[in-house]
Design an enzyme around this catalytic site. Structure first.
Site, mmCIF file in Angstrom:
data_model
loop_
_atom_site.group_PDB
_atom_site.id
_atom_site.type_symbol
_atom_site.label_atom_id
_atom_site.label_comp_id
_atom_site.label_asym_id
_atom_site.label_seq_id
_atom_site.Cartn_x
_atom_site.Cartn_y
_atom_site.Cartn_z
ATOM 1 C CG PHE A 65 23.883 1.373 -59.553
ATOM 2 C CD1 PHE A 65 24.210 1.992 -60.741
ATOM 3 C CD2 PHE A 65 23.767 -0.011 -59.544
ATOM 4 C CE1 PHE A 65 24.402 1.262 -61.905
ATOM 5 C CE2 PHE A 65 23.958 -0.762 -60.698
ATOM 6 C CZ PHE A 65 24.283 -0.118 -61.888
ATOM 7 N NE ARG A 95 23.847 4.093 -47.704
ATOM 8 C CZ ARG A 95 23.984 2.816 -47.374
ATOM 9 N NH1 ARG A 95 25.119 2.383 -46.859
ATOM 10 N NH2 ARG A 95 22.987 1.964 -47.542
ATOM 11 C CB SER A 130 26.243 1.621 -51.037
ATOM 12 O OG SER A 130 25.156 1.310 -51.882
ATOM 13 C CG ASP A 163 12.583 13.357 -53.551
ATOM 14 O OD1 ASP A 163 13.428 13.625 -54.432
ATOM 15 O OD2 ASP A 163 11.400 13.078 -53.810
ATOM 16 C CD GLU A 164 13.648 9.690 -48.256
ATOM 17 O OE1 GLU A 164 13.574 8.462 -48.064
ATOM 18 O OE2 GLU A 164 13.160 10.274 -49.248
ATOM 19 C CG HIS A 216 11.020 14.706 -57.881
ATOM 20 N ND1 HIS A 216 9.967 15.365 -58.466
ATOM 21 C CD2 HIS A 216 10.671 14.522 -56.570
ATOM 22 C CE1 HIS A 216 9.010 15.559 -57.561
ATOM 23 N NE2 HIS A 216 9.420 15.065 -56.406
ATOM 24 C CB SER A 253 -20.949 -4.666 -70.634
ATOM 25 O OG SER A 253 -21.001 -4.190 -69.292
#
Length: 335
Positions: A31, A54, A57, A89-90, A114, A258
Protein backbone atom coordinates in the site's frame (compact mmCIF):
# COMPACT_ATOMS: atom_id res chain seq x y z
CA UNK A 1 -11.06 3.32 -30.30
CA UNK A 2 -7.63 1.72 -30.58
CA UNK A 3 -5.02 3.52 -32.64
CA UNK A 4 -1.35 3.27 -33.53
CA UNK A 5 1.73 5.21 -32.40
CA UNK A 6 4.97 4.28 -34.22
CA UNK A 7 3.63 0.80 -34.88
CA UNK A 8 2.45 0.19 -31.29
CA UNK A 9 -1.27 -0.30 -30.71
CA UNK A 10 -2.80 2.13 -28.22
CA UNK A 11 -5.99 1.12 -26.41
CA UNK A 12 -8.51 3.37 -24.67
CA UNK A 13 -11.40 2.80 -22.27
CA UNK A 14 -13.74 1.99 -25.15
CA UNK A 15 -11.47 -0.94 -26.08
CA UNK A 16 -11.40 -2.41 -22.58
CA UNK A 17 -13.97 -4.70 -20.99
CA UNK A 18 -14.16 -3.83 -17.29
CA UNK A 19 -16.54 -6.74 -16.74
CA UNK A 20 -13.43 -8.97 -16.81
CA UNK A 21 -12.79 -7.75 -13.25
CA UNK A 22 -16.38 -8.03 -12.04
CA UNK A 23 -17.04 -10.79 -9.54
CA UNK A 24 -13.33 -11.39 -9.05
CA UNK A 25 -11.61 -11.06 -5.70
CA UNK A 26 -8.67 -8.71 -6.17
CA UNK A 27 -5.70 -8.55 -3.83
CA UNK A 28 -3.13 -5.77 -4.02
CA UNK A 29 0.06 -6.59 -2.14
CA UNK A 30 1.53 -3.39 -0.74
CA UNK A 31 0.00 0.00 0.00
CA UNK A 32 2.84 2.31 -0.97
CA UNK A 33 3.04 4.68 -3.92
CA UNK A 34 1.65 2.38 -6.63
CA UNK A 35 -0.27 0.11 -4.24
CA UNK A 36 -2.54 2.80 -2.85
CA UNK A 37 -3.23 4.21 -6.32
CA UNK A 38 -4.16 0.89 -7.96
CA UNK A 39 -6.26 -0.22 -5.00
CA UNK A 40 -8.22 3.00 -4.52
CA UNK A 41 -8.82 3.59 -8.24
CA UNK A 42 -10.14 0.05 -8.65
CA UNK A 43 -12.23 0.32 -5.47
CA UNK A 44 -13.85 3.48 -6.82
CA UNK A 45 -14.71 1.53 -9.97
CA UNK A 46 -16.74 -0.78 -7.74
CA UNK A 47 -14.39 -3.76 -7.63
CA UNK A 48 -13.71 -6.07 -4.67
CA UNK A 49 -10.23 -5.06 -3.50
CA UNK A 50 -8.31 -6.39 -0.47
CA UNK A 51 -4.88 -5.20 0.64
CA UNK A 52 -2.22 -7.73 1.62
CA UNK A 53 0.51 -6.59 4.03
CA UNK A 54 3.05 -8.11 6.36
CA UNK A 55 2.07 -8.29 10.00
CA UNK A 56 2.88 -5.04 11.78
CA UNK A 57 3.09 -2.94 8.63
CA UNK A 58 2.68 0.79 9.27
CA UNK A 59 0.51 0.89 6.13
CA UNK A 60 -2.19 -1.27 7.69
CA UNK A 61 -4.08 1.53 9.40
CA UNK A 62 -3.70 3.81 6.37
CA UNK A 63 -5.39 1.25 4.12
CA UNK A 64 -8.21 0.67 6.60
CA UNK A 65 -8.74 4.43 6.87
CA UNK A 66 -9.44 4.40 3.13
CA UNK A 67 -12.14 1.78 3.61
CA UNK A 68 -10.11 -1.15 2.30
CA UNK A 69 -10.06 -4.56 4.03
CA UNK A 70 -6.55 -5.63 5.02
CA UNK A 71 -5.16 -9.12 5.62
CA UNK A 72 -1.73 -10.59 6.12
CA UNK A 73 -0.14 -11.47 2.79
CA UNK A 74 -0.74 -15.22 2.79
CA UNK A 75 -4.39 -14.87 3.83
CA UNK A 76 -5.01 -12.13 1.26
CA UNK A 77 -3.63 -14.35 -1.51
CA UNK A 78 -5.73 -17.41 -0.57
CA UNK A 79 -9.03 -15.85 -1.57
CA UNK A 80 -7.83 -13.90 -4.57
CA UNK A 81 -8.57 -14.43 -8.24
CA UNK A 82 -6.11 -11.67 -9.15
CA UNK A 83 -2.98 -10.82 -7.13
CA UNK A 84 -1.12 -7.61 -8.02
CA UNK A 85 2.38 -7.56 -6.50
CA UNK A 86 3.32 -3.97 -5.63
CA UNK A 87 6.04 -4.45 -3.02
CA UNK A 88 9.72 -3.53 -3.61
CA UNK A 89 11.56 -5.56 -6.27
CA UNK A 90 14.14 -6.83 -3.78
CA UNK A 91 11.44 -8.36 -1.54
CA UNK A 92 9.22 -9.96 -4.15
CA UNK A 93 10.98 -13.28 -4.69
CA UNK A 94 11.14 -14.14 -0.97
CA UNK A 95 7.53 -13.10 -0.40
CA UNK A 96 6.47 -15.09 -3.46
CA UNK A 97 8.16 -18.24 -2.19
CA UNK A 98 6.89 -17.91 1.38
CA UNK A 99 3.41 -16.43 1.05
CA UNK A 100 2.20 -16.21 -2.55
CA UNK A 101 3.09 -19.47 -4.32
CA UNK A 102 1.76 -21.82 -1.58
CA UNK A 103 -1.56 -19.95 -1.46
CA UNK A 104 -2.20 -18.91 -5.07
CA UNK A 105 -5.42 -20.42 -6.43
CA UNK A 106 -5.42 -22.73 -9.44
CA UNK A 107 -5.76 -20.59 -12.55
CA UNK A 108 -5.28 -17.31 -10.71
CA UNK A 109 -3.90 -14.15 -12.33
CA UNK A 110 -0.57 -12.88 -11.00
CA UNK A 111 0.23 -9.28 -11.89
CA UNK A 112 3.11 -6.84 -11.59
CA UNK A 113 3.79 -3.17 -12.32
CA UNK A 114 7.43 -3.87 -13.27
CA UNK A 115 8.84 -6.94 -14.99
CA UNK A 116 12.05 -7.27 -12.95
CA UNK A 117 11.46 -10.54 -11.07
CA UNK A 118 9.65 -12.35 -13.86
CA UNK A 119 12.07 -11.32 -16.59
CA UNK A 120 15.19 -12.22 -14.61
CA UNK A 121 13.70 -15.52 -13.44
CA UNK A 122 13.63 -14.66 -9.73
CA UNK A 123 9.94 -15.59 -9.69
CA UNK A 124 8.81 -18.58 -11.80
CA UNK A 125 5.03 -19.08 -11.48
CA UNK A 126 3.31 -22.44 -11.91
CA UNK A 127 2.11 -23.37 -15.39
CA UNK A 128 -1.56 -22.85 -14.46
CA UNK A 129 -1.01 -19.23 -13.37
CA UNK A 130 -1.77 -16.34 -15.72
CA UNK A 131 0.90 -13.62 -15.58
CA UNK A 132 0.50 -10.03 -16.74
CA UNK A 133 1.89 -6.57 -16.12
CA UNK A 134 0.31 -3.12 -15.94
CA UNK A 135 2.95 -0.42 -15.56
CA UNK A 136 1.68 3.17 -15.24
CA UNK A 137 4.27 5.58 -16.64
CA UNK A 138 4.22 7.83 -13.62
CA UNK A 139 4.57 7.65 -9.82
CA UNK A 140 1.66 6.40 -7.75
CA UNK A 141 0.61 9.79 -6.41
CA UNK A 142 0.18 10.96 -10.01
CA UNK A 143 -1.78 7.81 -10.94
CA UNK A 144 -4.13 8.57 -8.06
CA UNK A 145 -4.38 12.34 -8.54
CA UNK A 146 -5.00 12.28 -12.28
CA UNK A 147 -7.65 9.59 -11.82
CA UNK A 148 -9.46 11.76 -9.27
CA UNK A 149 -9.23 14.71 -11.66
CA UNK A 150 -10.88 12.73 -14.44
CA UNK A 151 -7.82 11.92 -16.54
CA UNK A 152 -5.14 9.27 -16.14
CA UNK A 153 -1.52 8.25 -16.57
CA UNK A 154 -0.64 6.22 -19.70
CA UNK A 155 0.08 2.57 -18.97
CA UNK A 156 2.16 -0.18 -20.53
CA UNK A 157 0.76 -3.70 -20.38
CA UNK A 158 2.19 -7.11 -21.17
CA UNK A 159 1.14 -10.75 -20.95
CA UNK A 160 3.77 -13.34 -20.01
CA UNK A 161 1.62 -16.46 -19.49
CA UNK A 162 -1.96 -17.03 -20.62
CA UNK A 163 -3.29 -20.50 -19.75
CA UNK A 164 -6.83 -19.09 -19.29
CA UNK A 165 -6.87 -17.50 -22.73
CA UNK A 166 -8.19 -14.13 -21.55
CA UNK A 167 -5.22 -12.64 -19.70
CA UNK A 168 -4.85 -9.80 -22.18
CA UNK A 169 -8.47 -8.77 -21.59
CA UNK A 170 -7.92 -8.87 -17.82
CA UNK A 171 -4.75 -6.80 -18.14
CA UNK A 172 -6.49 -4.20 -20.30
CA UNK A 173 -9.39 -4.06 -17.84
CA UNK A 174 -6.95 -3.48 -14.98
CA UNK A 175 -5.14 -0.73 -16.88
CA UNK A 176 -8.47 0.93 -17.68
CA UNK A 177 -9.62 0.56 -14.08
CA UNK A 178 -6.61 2.46 -12.74
CA UNK A 179 -7.11 5.29 -15.28
CA UNK A 180 -4.76 4.33 -18.09
CA UNK A 181 -7.52 4.02 -20.68
CA UNK A 182 -8.26 7.73 -20.43
CA UNK A 183 -4.89 8.60 -21.91
CA UNK A 184 -3.64 5.41 -23.57
CA UNK A 185 -2.63 1.81 -22.86
CA UNK A 186 0.29 0.50 -24.92
CA UNK A 187 1.39 -3.09 -25.41
CA UNK A 188 4.92 -4.19 -24.52
CA UNK A 189 6.59 -7.29 -23.10
CA UNK A 190 8.34 -8.05 -19.82
CA UNK A 191 11.83 -7.99 -21.35
CA UNK A 192 11.44 -4.62 -23.06
CA UNK A 193 9.75 -2.91 -20.11
CA UNK A 194 12.29 -4.18 -17.59
CA UNK A 195 15.44 -3.46 -19.54
CA UNK A 196 14.42 -0.03 -20.84
CA UNK A 197 13.14 0.99 -17.40
CA UNK A 198 16.38 0.05 -15.66
CA UNK A 199 18.49 1.67 -18.37
CA UNK A 200 16.48 4.91 -18.25
CA UNK A 201 16.81 5.11 -14.48
CA UNK A 202 20.53 4.42 -14.42
CA UNK A 203 21.90 6.18 -17.48
CA UNK A 204 19.54 9.14 -17.87
CA UNK A 205 16.74 9.87 -15.42
CA UNK A 206 18.45 9.28 -12.09
CA UNK A 207 22.11 8.34 -12.43
CA UNK A 208 22.82 10.43 -15.51
CA UNK A 209 20.93 13.55 -14.42
CA UNK A 210 22.14 13.63 -10.82
CA UNK A 211 25.79 13.14 -11.79
CA UNK A 212 25.51 15.83 -14.46
CA UNK A 213 23.98 18.30 -11.99
CA UNK A 214 26.42 17.45 -9.21
CA UNK A 215 29.47 17.67 -11.46
CA UNK A 216 28.35 21.00 -12.91
CA UNK A 217 27.91 22.35 -9.37
CA UNK A 218 31.41 21.13 -8.43
CA UNK A 219 33.05 22.68 -11.51
CA UNK A 220 31.53 26.10 -10.76
CA UNK A 221 32.17 26.15 -7.01
CA UNK A 222 35.73 24.81 -7.38
CA UNK A 223 36.35 27.64 -9.87
CA UNK A 224 35.37 30.11 -7.16
CA UNK A 225 31.77 30.91 -8.10
CA UNK A 226 29.13 31.36 -5.40
CA UNK A 227 27.34 28.11 -4.42
CA UNK A 228 24.01 29.94 -4.72
CA UNK A 229 24.63 30.77 -8.39
CA UNK A 230 25.92 27.27 -9.07
CA UNK A 231 22.80 25.75 -7.50
CA UNK A 232 20.41 27.89 -9.52
CA UNK A 233 22.22 27.30 -12.82
CA UNK A 234 22.84 23.56 -12.47
CA UNK A 235 19.86 22.29 -10.46
CA UNK A 236 17.04 24.78 -9.97
CA UNK A 237 16.65 25.65 -13.64
CA UNK A 238 16.79 22.00 -14.69
CA UNK A 239 13.06 21.71 -13.98
CA UNK A 240 12.28 24.70 -16.19
CA UNK A 241 14.12 23.14 -19.13
CA UNK A 242 12.74 19.64 -18.58
CA UNK A 243 9.18 20.98 -18.35
CA UNK A 244 9.58 22.59 -21.78
CA UNK A 245 10.98 19.37 -23.24
CA UNK A 246 8.16 17.37 -21.60
CA UNK A 247 5.54 19.67 -23.10
CA UNK A 248 6.89 19.94 -26.62
CA UNK A 249 10.14 18.09 -27.15
CA UNK A 250 13.56 19.60 -27.80
CA UNK A 251 12.00 21.93 -30.37
CA UNK A 252 9.78 23.74 -27.86
CA UNK A 253 12.65 24.05 -25.40
CA UNK A 254 14.99 25.51 -28.02
CA UNK A 255 12.28 27.86 -29.25
CA UNK A 256 11.82 29.16 -25.70
CA UNK A 257 15.46 29.77 -24.75
CA UNK A 258 17.79 32.53 -25.97
CA UNK A 259 19.95 32.22 -29.06
CA UNK A 260 22.95 32.27 -26.75
CA UNK A 261 21.63 29.27 -24.86
CA UNK A 262 20.69 27.40 -28.04
CA UNK A 263 24.15 28.02 -29.55
CA UNK A 264 25.74 26.76 -26.34
CA UNK A 265 23.45 23.71 -26.45
CA UNK A 266 24.79 22.61 -29.85
CA UNK A 267 28.38 23.65 -29.07
CA UNK A 268 28.86 22.19 -25.59
CA UNK A 269 26.45 19.24 -25.43
CA UNK A 270 28.59 16.89 -27.57
CA UNK A 271 31.67 17.88 -25.56
CA UNK A 272 30.02 16.78 -22.31
CA UNK A 273 28.19 13.72 -23.64
CA UNK A 274 30.94 12.19 -25.76
CA UNK A 275 31.47 8.95 -27.66
CA UNK A 276 32.97 7.59 -24.43
CA UNK A 277 29.78 8.46 -22.59
CA UNK A 278 27.79 6.51 -25.16
CA UNK A 279 30.13 3.54 -24.73
CA UNK A 280 29.58 3.69 -20.96
CA UNK A 281 25.82 3.71 -21.55
CA UNK A 282 26.13 0.69 -23.83
CA UNK A 283 28.02 -1.15 -21.09
CA UNK A 284 25.31 -0.23 -18.58
CA UNK A 285 22.71 -1.68 -20.97
CA UNK A 286 24.80 -4.84 -21.47
CA UNK A 287 24.96 -5.43 -17.70
CA UNK A 288 21.21 -4.98 -17.45
CA UNK A 289 20.50 -7.35 -20.36
CA UNK A 290 22.83 -10.04 -19.01
CA UNK A 291 21.24 -9.99 -15.55
CA UNK A 292 24.47 -8.83 -13.88
CA UNK A 293 22.85 -5.70 -12.50
CA UNK A 294 19.86 -7.62 -11.12
CA UNK A 295 22.10 -10.12 -9.36
CA UNK A 296 24.33 -7.37 -7.94
CA UNK A 297 21.34 -5.35 -6.72
CA UNK A 298 19.68 -8.33 -5.05
CA UNK A 299 22.95 -9.45 -3.44
CA UNK A 300 23.40 -5.97 -1.95
CA UNK A 301 19.84 -6.11 -0.62
CA UNK A 302 20.34 -9.51 1.01
CA UNK A 303 23.58 -8.25 2.61
CA UNK A 304 21.73 -5.36 4.28
CA UNK A 305 22.17 -2.81 1.45
CA UNK A 306 25.77 -1.72 2.23
CA UNK A 307 26.34 -0.17 -1.23
CA UNK A 308 22.97 1.59 -1.25
CA UNK A 309 23.30 2.94 2.29
CA UNK A 310 26.92 4.08 1.87
CA UNK A 311 26.11 6.04 -1.28
CA UNK A 312 22.84 7.39 0.13
CA UNK A 313 24.73 8.83 3.12
CA UNK A 314 27.50 10.28 0.95
CA UNK A 315 24.99 11.89 -1.40
CA UNK A 316 23.17 13.53 1.52
CA UNK A 317 26.43 15.18 2.60
CA UNK A 318 27.27 16.71 -0.77
CA UNK A 319 27.46 20.49 -0.85
CA UNK A 320 24.66 20.84 -3.38
CA UNK A 321 22.22 19.29 -0.89
CA UNK A 322 23.24 21.66 1.90
CA UNK A 323 22.96 24.73 -0.35
CA UNK A 324 19.70 23.49 -1.81
CA UNK A 325 18.15 22.88 1.59
CA UNK A 326 18.67 26.52 2.55
CA UNK A 327 17.58 27.96 -0.80
CA UNK A 328 14.44 25.85 -0.98
CA UNK A 329 13.44 27.42 2.32
CA UNK A 330 12.94 30.66 0.38
CA UNK A 331 10.62 29.02 -2.14
CA UNK A 332 7.20 29.12 -0.51
CA UNK A 333 5.54 27.48 -3.52
CA UNK A 334 7.38 24.23 -2.82
CA UNK A 335 5.41 23.81 0.39
Amino acid sequence: MAGKILGTTVYYDADCNLSKLEGKKITVLGFGSQGHAHALNLKENGFDVTIGLRKGSNRWAKAEEQGLPVKETAEAVKDADIVMVLIPDELQADVYAADIAPNLKQGAYLAFAHGFNIHFGKIVPREDVNVFMVAPKGPGHLVRRTYQEGSGVPCLYAVEKDPSGDTEEVALAWASGVGGGRSGILETNFKSETETDLFGEQAVLCGGVTELIKTGFEVLTEAGYEPVNAYFECLHEMKLIVDLIYEGGFGKMRHSISNTAEYGDYYAGPRVITADTKKAMEEILRRIQSGEFADEFLADSKAGQPFLKKNREAAAEHGIEKVGSELRGLMSWLK
